[in-house]
Write a protein that holds these residues in place. Structure first.
Motif, PDB file in Angstrom:
ATOM      1  N   HIS A  48       0.806  -1.226   0.000  1.00 55.50           N
ATOM      2  CA  HIS A  48       0.000   0.000   0.000  1.00 55.50           C
ATOM      3  C   HIS A  48       0.842   1.280   0.000  1.00 55.50           C
ATOM      4  O   HIS A  48       0.332   2.355   0.335  1.00 55.50           O
ATOM      5  CB  HIS A  48      -0.958   0.031   1.202  1.00 55.50           C
ATOM      6  N   ILE A  49       2.103   1.197  -0.375  1.00 55.47           N
ATOM      7  CA  ILE A  49       2.964   2.373  -0.278  1.00 55.47           C
ATOM      8  C   ILE A  49       2.538   3.473  -1.245  1.00 55.47           C
ATOM      9  O   ILE A  49       2.779   4.655  -0.993  1.00 55.47           O
ATOM     10  CB  ILE A  49       4.444   1.997  -0.491  1.00 55.47           C
ATOM     11  N   THR A  50       1.890   3.115  -2.358  1.00 55.18           N
ATOM     12  CA  THR A  50       1.455   4.152  -3.295  1.00 55.18           C
ATOM     13  C   THR A  50       0.347   5.022  -2.711  1.00 55.18           C
ATOM     14  O   THR A  50       0.065   6.105  -3.231  1.00 55.18           O
ATOM     15  CB  THR A  50       0.971   3.522  -4.621  1.00 55.18           C
ATOM     16  N   CYS A  51      -0.266   4.558  -1.633  1.00 52.97           N
ATOM     17  CA  CYS A  51      -1.322   5.326  -0.961  1.00 52.97           C
ATOM     18  C   CYS A  51      -0.801   6.037   0.290  1.00 52.97           C
ATOM     19  O   CYS A  51      -1.589   6.637   1.030  1.00 52.97           O
ATOM     20  CB  CYS A  51      -2.480   4.412  -0.549  1.00 52.97           C
ATOM     21  N   LYS A  52       0.490   5.964   0.536  1.00 56.00           N
ATOM     22  CA  LYS A  52       1.064   6.516   1.770  1.00 56.00           C
ATOM     23  C   LYS A  52       2.196   7.484   1.436  1.00 56.00           C
ATOM     24  O   LYS A  52       3.387   7.148   1.567  1.00 56.00           O
ATOM     25  CB  LYS A  52       1.576   5.377   2.664  1.00 56.00           C
ATOM     26  N   PRO A  53       1.866   8.694   0.975  1.00 52.32           N
ATOM     27  CA  PRO A  53       2.904   9.644   0.570  1.00 52.32           C
ATOM     28  C   PRO A  53       3.900   9.992   1.666  1.00 52.32           C
ATOM     29  O   PRO A  53       5.049  10.365   1.365  1.00 52.32           O
ATOM     30  CB  PRO A  53       2.097  10.879   0.134  1.00 52.32           C
ATOM     31  N   ALA A  54       3.496   9.864   2.925  1.00 51.72           N
ATOM     32  CA  ALA A  54       4.424  10.155   4.021  1.00 51.72           C
ATOM     33  C   ALA A  54       5.622   9.208   4.010  1.00 51.72           C
ATOM     34  O   ALA A  54       6.691   9.536   4.564  1.00 51.72           O
ATOM     35  CB  ALA A  54       3.692  10.068   5.358  1.00 51.72           C
ATOM     36  N   GLN A  55       5.462   8.040   3.359  1.00 52.56           N
ATOM     37  CA  GLN A  55       6.553   7.070   3.326  1.00 52.56           C
ATOM     38  C   GLN A  55       7.440   7.215   2.084  1.00 52.56           C
ATOM     39  O   GLN A  55       8.463   6.559   1.977  1.00 52.56           O
ATOM     40  CB  GLN A  55       5.983   5.648   3.371  1.00 52.56           C
ATOM     41  N   TRP A  56       7.075   8.086   1.167  1.00 52.74           N
ATOM     42  CA  TRP A  56       7.835   8.192  -0.074  1.00 52.74           C
ATOM     43  C   TRP A  56       9.273   8.702   0.127  1.00 52.74           C
ATOM     44  O   TRP A  56      10.184   8.191  -0.520  1.00 52.74           O
ATOM     45  CB  TRP A  56       7.078   9.078  -1.077  1.00 52.74           C
ATOM     46  N   LYS A  86      -1.159  -3.935  -4.935  1.00 48.99           N
ATOM     47  CA  LYS A  86      -1.019  -3.568  -3.522  1.00 48.99           C
ATOM     48  C   LYS A  86       0.435  -3.363  -3.128  1.00 48.99           C
ATOM     49  O   LYS A  86       0.741  -2.551  -2.254  1.00 48.99           O
ATOM     50  CB  LYS A  86      -1.630  -4.656  -2.629  1.00 48.99           C
ATOM     51  N   SER A  87       1.328  -4.124  -3.745  1.00 47.21           N
ATOM     52  CA  SER A  87       2.754  -4.066  -3.409  1.00 47.21           C
ATOM     53  C   SER A  87       3.589  -4.067  -4.690  1.00 47.21           C
ATOM     54  O   SER A  87       4.295  -5.035  -4.982  1.00 47.21           O
ATOM     55  CB  SER A  87       3.137  -5.255  -2.519  1.00 47.21           C
ATOM     56  N   LYS A 119      -8.300   4.862  -5.648  1.00 51.18           N
ATOM     57  CA  LYS A 119      -7.506   4.373  -4.527  1.00 51.18           C
ATOM     58  C   LYS A 119      -6.456   3.341  -4.961  1.00 51.18           C
ATOM     59  O   LYS A 119      -5.442   3.159  -4.285  1.00 51.18           O
ATOM     60  CB  LYS A 119      -8.417   3.748  -3.462  1.00 51.18           C
TER      61      LYS A 119
END
Length: 373
Positions: A48-56, A86-87, A119
């Motif tokens: 799900h990293i594409t949905c979590k910009p804080a982790q980019w 998803k991954s 999403k």
């Protein structure tokens, strides 16, 4: 070969057991045992990293670290295990291109429906990018192979099969007696199920099985359902089991994989509905030990079980049909034995891990040679 290995969905040393984890770990370990040098390029989990910009920003830093790590290793190719929306693999295509080495995906997955949802769109695009830049993709499910064939030319796509080591899941009469004595089940018909008891489709599958099993106890009184596995849903499922079938359902807790053969040996049938199950290694293990399977006809069980030959499948959600299938097998020992024998042979023929992974290894050897040609 020197291989840079990456599992973006779940690192192979992840503590939570799952079928996907087993497949990735066995692929890695097989290649290593064959004498190839493997480097885990990154242990980052990109779920799900594409949905979590804080982790980019952290992902960019990991990209730099992985690039340096792989440059120093000097691999012949990059091998990614399991890239999907998803991954998606956001490291392999770029690092392989920078180093001028072949890029390969084992267990590639592709489905256009995810481009229609905002999403999942970013994950879909990222995964498609990885697939299109791969020098070779392995698909270990019929559905995935068909979908991938829409975007990947035949020369770059292989249909492969997962597998188990048959010797590790053979029927053992001594173990069967041990387990039956331990739980006071001599003279009982035993249905075995195993799953992670988490609050999702796993718990729903076990709930359906409990409800399907309840009428069985009225038809065949000397029958017990054993459920191996643990998780946050266990207390709720135990309450449901007590309400539905009293002491006829036993929860075993977590059983280590190398001990499961004992329980397969003690059982008469393996049953697990398999809602939203991608494949289900337990179906292969149980059949190897000579158990017919009862499940839903969802993609995972359909891939692992030969309907009417090694087990009985019914439509998803049809609990009454599952009950009928359980009773049919329990009341017909000769049919049980016939299906169990066919199941064992099918695993040896189609799902032998060593045989199937040697074919993957041969293809990897060929792909790795292009950089020198």
């Amino acid at each position: 070969m020197r291989i840079a290995f990456f599992a973006p969905h779940k690192p192979i040393d992840h503590p939570q057991p799952s079928g996907d984890l087993i497949i990735g770990r066995t692929l890695h370990d097989f290649l290593k045992n064959q004498g190839h040098e493997l480097l885990v390029a990154s242990d980052s989990r990109l779920r799900h990293i594409t949905c979590k910009p804080a982790q980019w920003p952290g992902l960019y830093l990991e990209f730099r670290r992985a690039l340096k790590r792989v440059q120093e290793f000097k691999p012949d190719l990059w091998l990614t295990y399991h890239s999907y929306y998803k991954s998606p693999d956001l490291l392999g295509p770029h690092i392989a291109a920078k180093l001028g080495i072949p890029y390969v995906i084992y267990q590639g997955v592709f489905a256009t429906k995810y481009r229609r949802n905002f999403k999942t769109w970013a994950g879909y695009i990222s995964n498609k990018h990885a697939l299109l830049h791969a020098d070779h993709v392995f698909a270990n499910k019929d559905r995935d192979f068909r979908n991938l064939s829409r975007i990947i030319i035949p020369e770059k796509l292989s249909r492969t099969y997962v597998g188990i080591e048959p010797d590790k899941f053979q029927y053992c009469a001594v173990s069967a007696e041990e387990i039956r004595n331990k739980h006071g089940l001599n003279g009982e018909k035993i249905i075995l199920s195993t799953a992670m008891l988490r609050e999702d489709v796993k718990a729903q599958s076990i709930s359906d099985l409990i409800r399907a099993f309840t009428p069985v106890t009225k038809e065949i009184t000397q029958t017990t359902l054993l459920i191996a596995g643990d998780g946050e849903a266990r207390p709720r499922l135990e309450q449901l089991a007590a309400k539905q079938a009293g002491g006829k359902i036993l929860f075993l807790g977590r059983v280590e994989r190398d001990e499961l053969y004992k329980y397969y040996s003690a059982a008469d049938i393996f049953a697990y509905p398999g809602i939203n199950e991608a494949l289900g290694m337990v179906y292969l293990e149980a059949q190897c030990a000579g158990l017919p399977v009862v499940a839903y006809s969802t993609p995972g069980p359909k891939e692992a079980v030969d309907q009417g030959v090694t087990g009985l499948l019914s439509p998803e959600g049809d609990i009454a049909a599952m009950t009928t299938n359980l009773i049919k097998l329990l009341s017909n020992p000769s049919l049980c034995e016939k299906m169990g024998n066919a199941a064992t042979e099918r695993i040896k023929t189609h799902f032998n891990l060593t045989t199937n992974l040697k074919k993957v290894e041969n293809r990897l050897n060929k792909v790795s040679l292009w950089r020198y040609s």
